[in-house]
Scaffold this motif. Structure first.
Motif, PDB file in Angstrom:
ATOM      1  N   ALA A  43       0.839  -1.209   0.000  1.00 29.16           N
ATOM      2  CA  ALA A  43       0.000   0.000   0.000  1.00 29.16           C
ATOM      3  C   ALA A  43       0.870   1.253   0.000  1.00 29.16           C
ATOM      4  O   ALA A  43       0.581   2.214  -0.725  1.00 29.16           O
ATOM      5  N   GLU A  44       1.931   1.250   0.801  1.00 22.60           N
ATOM      6  CA  GLU A  44       2.820   2.408   0.858  1.00 22.60           C
ATOM      7  C   GLU A  44       3.606   2.590  -0.436  1.00 22.60           C
ATOM      8  O   GLU A  44       4.080   3.672  -0.728  1.00 22.60           O
ATOM      9  N   SER A  45       3.715   1.510  -1.219  1.00 24.85           N
ATOM     10  CA  SER A  45       4.431   1.570  -2.499  1.00 24.85           C
ATOM     11  C   SER A  45       3.490   1.898  -3.650  1.00 24.85           C
ATOM     12  O   SER A  45       3.837   1.672  -4.812  1.00 24.85           O
ATOM     13  N   GLU A  46       2.282   2.388  -3.314  1.00 28.36           N
ATOM     14  CA  GLU A  46       1.283   2.771  -4.325  1.00 28.36           C
ATOM     15  C   GLU A  46       0.818   1.590  -5.168  1.00 28.36           C
ATOM     16  O   GLU A  46       0.382   1.757  -6.309  1.00 28.36           O
ATOM     17  N   PHE A  47       0.892   0.388  -4.612  1.00 28.00           N
ATOM     18  CA  PHE A  47       0.414  -0.820  -5.300  1.00 28.00           C
ATOM     19  C   PHE A  47      -1.100  -0.888  -5.145  1.00 28.00           C
ATOM     20  O   PHE A  47      -1.640  -0.534  -4.097  1.00 28.00           O
ATOM     21  N   PRO A  48      -1.839  -1.350  -6.151  1.00 26.99           N
ATOM     22  CA  PRO A  48      -3.301  -1.453  -6.029  1.00 26.99           C
ATOM     23  C   PRO A  48      -3.698  -2.608  -5.097  1.00 26.99           C
ATOM     24  O   PRO A  48      -3.946  -3.732  -5.535  1.00 26.99           O
TER      25      PRO A  48
END
Length: 174
Positions: A43-48
């Motif tokens: 989530a912190e890595s902008e992953f969906p």
């Protein structure tokens, strides 16, 4: 119109009826906290992350014994629960009845009745076991391992990100 038992799912939401999870495994962890940490990292890595599912595999029901039951404990727990419930009912009645002056008496009566009824119900329940279960416990559903699954279109990216997480020290910040 759909009902809770209809086969149609809400678009974009979780299924209404139990369904097997779908997706490709992108990580496997021994503890739930590790799987949760992995999804937090995604989530912190902008992953969906809406494409991700944590699945507990090899489920076990674990019952941990927390203490011995006795008549004193049963009656004490019944009295305490009854006191809280009676106090709650008494305060609610007092607030919404609009009675003048008799409020504390009303609360005290509700409290006493709560204690009496809950002690009686606790005693009857305990007596009905006839000594077959003289212990307290808490149950928990745990898994032997936790798989993090991802929909195929993002699985490779998720695997790469989790490989980076695995190279970090375990105590380090995510």
């Amino acid at each position: 119109m759909t009902t809770p038992f209809s086969a149609q799912d809400r678009p974009g939401g979780p299924p209404r009826l139990p369904t097997k999870p779908t997706g490709w495994p992108i990580g496997t962890y021994e503890e739930y906290g590790q799987a949760q940490r992995a999804v937090d990292f995604l989530a912190e890595s902008e992953f969906p992350v809406q494409e991700v599912t944590i699945v507990g595999v090899d489920l076990m029901l674990v019952e941990r014994v927390t203490g011995r039951l006795s008549w004193g404990r049963v009656i004490g727990a019944g009295a305490a629960s009854g006191a809280w419930f009676g106090l709650f009912v008494g305060v609610m009645l007092n607030l919404f009845s609009g009675s003048q002056g008799g409020g504390l008496v009303q609360i005290a009566v509700c409290l006493a009745l709560g204690v009496v009824f809950f002690v009686v119900f606790a005693a009857v329940g305990y007596a009905s076991t006839r000594g077959r279960r003289d212990f307290q416990s808490s149950s928990q559903l745990v898994a032997g391992r936790y798989d993090v699954l991802c929909q195929p279109r993002h699985a490779e990216q998720g695997r790469d990100l989790l490989a980076k997480l695995a190279m970090r020290p375990a105590g380090g910040a995510v």
